[in-house]
Design a protein around this motif. Structure first.
Motif, PDB file in Angstrom:
ATOM      1  N   LEU A   1      34.508  30.384  36.372  1.00  0.00           N
ATOM      2  CA  LEU A   1      35.208  30.698  35.169  1.00  0.00           C
ATOM      3  C   LEU A   1      36.588  29.984  35.164  1.00  0.00           C
ATOM      4  N   ALA A   2      37.215  29.772  36.005  1.00  0.00           N
ATOM      5  CA  ALA A   2      38.378  29.100  35.795  1.00  0.00           C
ATOM      6  C   ALA A   2      38.183  27.392  35.737  1.00  0.00           C
ATOM      7  N   GLU A   3      37.188  26.730  36.370  1.00  0.00           N
ATOM      8  CA  GLU A   3      36.923  25.569  36.358  1.00  0.00           C
ATOM      9  C   GLU A   3      36.510  25.224  34.974  1.00  0.00           C
ATOM     10  N   GLU A   4      35.470  26.177  34.606  1.00  0.00           N
ATOM     11  CA  GLU A   4      34.845  26.020  33.150  1.00  0.00           C
ATOM     12  C   GLU A   4      35.636  26.046  31.964  1.00  0.00           C
ATOM     13  N   LEU A   5      36.578  27.049  32.188  1.00  0.00           N
ATOM     14  CA  LEU A   5      37.713  27.274  31.021  1.00  0.00           C
ATOM     15  C   LEU A   5      38.519  26.030  30.869  1.00  0.00           C
ATOM     16  N   PHE A   6      38.996  25.353  32.209  1.00  0.00           N
ATOM     17  CA  PHE A   6      39.746  24.233  32.020  1.00  0.00           C
ATOM     18  C   PHE A   6      39.106  22.816  31.907  1.00  0.00           C
ATOM     19  N   TRP A   7      37.919  22.760  32.435  1.00  0.00           N
ATOM     20  CA  TRP A   7      37.226  21.265  32.254  1.00  0.00           C
ATOM     21  C   TRP A   7      36.266  21.070  31.162  1.00  0.00           C
ATOM     22  N   ARG A   8      35.946  22.226  30.648  1.00  0.00           N
ATOM     23  CA  ARG A   8      34.866  22.375  29.608  1.00  0.00           C
ATOM     24  C   ARG A   8      35.620  22.760  28.176  1.00  0.00           C
TER      25      ARG A   8
ATOM     26  N   HIS B   1      27.436  27.275  36.790  1.00  0.00           N
ATOM     27  CA  HIS B   1      28.575  26.970  37.596  1.00  0.00           C
ATOM     28  C   HIS B   1      28.314  28.031  38.558  1.00  0.00           C
ATOM     29  N   TRP B   2      28.285  29.234  38.271  1.00  0.00           N
ATOM     30  CA  TRP B   2      28.409  30.430  39.044  1.00  0.00           C
ATOM     31  C   TRP B   2      27.008  30.551  40.258  1.00  0.00           C
ATOM     32  N   LEU B   3      26.116  30.425  39.346  1.00  0.00           N
ATOM     33  CA  LEU B   3      24.794  30.518  40.350  1.00  0.00           C
ATOM     34  C   LEU B   3      24.544  29.338  41.467  1.00  0.00           C
ATOM     35  N   SER B   4      25.060  28.113  41.087  1.00  0.00           N
ATOM     36  CA  SER B   4      24.991  27.114  41.867  1.00  0.00           C
ATOM     37  C   SER B   4      25.885  27.219  43.186  1.00  0.00           C
ATOM     38  N   VAL B   5      27.242  27.605  42.858  1.00  0.00           N
ATOM     39  CA  VAL B   5      27.914  27.786  44.100  1.00  0.00           C
ATOM     40  C   VAL B   5      27.654  28.937  44.781  1.00  0.00           C
ATOM     41  N   TRP B   6      27.350  30.028  44.161  1.00  0.00           N
ATOM     42  CA  TRP B   6      27.078  31.107  44.949  1.00  0.00           C
ATOM     43  C   TRP B   6      25.739  31.316  45.757  1.00  0.00           C
ATOM     44  N   ALA B   7      24.728  30.358  45.350  1.00  0.00           N
ATOM     45  CA  ALA B   7      23.654  29.948  46.240  1.00  0.00           C
ATOM     46  C   ALA B   7      23.994  29.228  47.226  1.00  0.00           C
ATOM     47  N   TRP B   8      24.781  28.333  46.901  1.00  0.00           N
ATOM     48  CA  TRP B   8      25.424  27.455  48.019  1.00  0.00           C
ATOM     49  C   TRP B   8      25.769  28.290  49.281  1.00  0.00           C
ATOM     50  N   LEU B   9      27.079  28.906  48.859  1.00  0.00           N
ATOM     51  CA  LEU B   9      27.862  29.437  49.560  1.00  0.00           C
ATOM     52  C   LEU B   9      27.025  30.580  50.466  1.00  0.00           C
ATOM     53  N   LEU B  10      26.034  31.328  49.964  1.00  0.00           N
ATOM     54  CA  LEU B  10      25.306  32.249  50.802  1.00  0.00           C
ATOM     55  C   LEU B  10      23.988  31.838  51.336  1.00  0.00           C
ATOM     56  N   PHE B  11      23.041  30.826  50.864  1.00  0.00           N
ATOM     57  CA  PHE B  11      22.075  30.608  51.226  1.00  0.00           C
ATOM     58  C   PHE B  11      21.884  28.959  51.781  1.00  0.00           C
ATOM     59  N   PHE B  12      22.613  28.355  51.625  1.00  0.00           N
ATOM     60  CA  PHE B  12      22.649  26.887  52.043  1.00  0.00           C
ATOM     61  C   PHE B  12      23.828  26.169  52.409  1.00  0.00           C
ATOM     62  N   GLY B  13      24.452  26.980  53.417  1.00  0.00           N
ATOM     63  CA  GLY B  13      25.415  26.518  54.533  1.00  0.00           C
ATOM     64  C   GLY B  13      26.884  26.381  54.094  1.00  0.00           C
ATOM     65  N   GLY B  14      27.138  26.937  52.605  1.00  0.00           N
ATOM     66  CA  GLY B  14      28.434  26.458  52.238  1.00  0.00           C
ATOM     67  C   GLY B  14      29.741  27.327  52.934  1.00  0.00           C
ATOM     68  N   GLU B  15      29.313  28.538  53.264  1.00  0.00           N
ATOM     69  CA  GLU B  15      30.354  29.402  54.170  1.00  0.00           C
ATOM     70  C   GLU B  15      30.634  28.831  55.351  1.00  0.00           C
ATOM     71  N   ARG B  16      29.338  28.264  56.028  1.00  0.00           N
ATOM     72  CA  ARG B  16      29.670  27.764  57.391  1.00  0.00           C
ATOM     73  C   ARG B  16      30.565  26.508  57.154  1.00  0.00           C
ATOM     74  N   ARG B  17      30.345  25.690  56.401  1.00  0.00           N
ATOM     75  CA  ARG B  17      30.931  24.573  56.115  1.00  0.00           C
ATOM     76  C   ARG B  17      32.689  24.729  55.664  1.00  0.00           C
ATOM     77  N   LEU B  18      32.808  25.719  54.962  1.00  0.00           N
ATOM     78  CA  LEU B  18      34.075  26.025  54.518  1.00  0.00           C
ATOM     79  C   LEU B  18      34.918  26.633  55.825  1.00  0.00           C
TER      80      LEU B  18
END
Length: 188
Positions: A78-85, A168-185
């Protein structure tokens, strides 16, 4: 007054008669998300895995899903979409096609370049590693460029902020939970 009305339309999604059908928007989000998944997997950046929090009790897993969902919905989605879009992209009807494209390109460059800077700031603020390395990874920046392009397309196509927020939400959510995002961060 006209600017205020137009802004409220973009937030509340009061569509004109010639706007896209909700089903078309939903299918477009799925197709665009699929291309992000294919590109991320092909580059080796997206690695299927489940985060540790989902491997505990059902209540703990549910709490993990809900807390990550809420956090990612607010920031960055939400924050990035409000600002950038919403704030930086004009309505397609406000400018000529060439000028509108030029503005979109400038906003996209700013959006992508903001991520390495955010990585540095988050790493310092949270006192944990992984943010700078991840947010500066060329594969991450390519996916960020695609996501920014897709979100701008959705925003301009629909005239509404919410489809780009959902994308944006679905992409980041899926990355964090199911594609290694949490581990990387969470690297120390």
């Amino acid at each position: 007054m006209q600017l205020l009305n137009m802004s409220m339309d973009r937030l509340t999604c009061i569509a004109s008669d010639n706007g896209p059908e909700p089903l078309h928007v939903f299918v477009t989000i799925l197709v665009l998300g699929g291309t992000l998944l294919i590109g991320g997997r092909a580059s080796g950046f997206l690695q299927p895995e489940r985060i540790h929090g989902l491997q505990g009790s059902k209540a703990h897993a549910l709490w993990c899903l809900l807390s990550v969902s809420a956090r990612v919905l607010l920031f960055p989605s939400l924050a990035e979409e409000l600002f950038w879009r919403f704030l930086l992209l004009p309505s397609a009807s406000e400018h000529s096609i060439l000028r509108h494209f030029f503005i979109q390109a400038l906003v996209l460059v700013g959006y992508v370049l903001s991520h390495p800077l955010c990585g540095i700031l988050l790493e310092k603020a949270l006192k944990q590693g992984g943010y700078t390395e991840t947010f500066s990874d060329s594969r991450f920046l390519l996916l960020t460029t695609l996501l920014g392009t897709y979100c701008a397309f959705l925003y301009c196509w629909t005239g509404c902020l919410w489809p780009s927020v959902v994308m944006h939400w679905l992409s980041v959510w899926a990355w964090l939970l199911f594609f290694g995002g949490e581990r990387r961060l969470r690297r120390r």
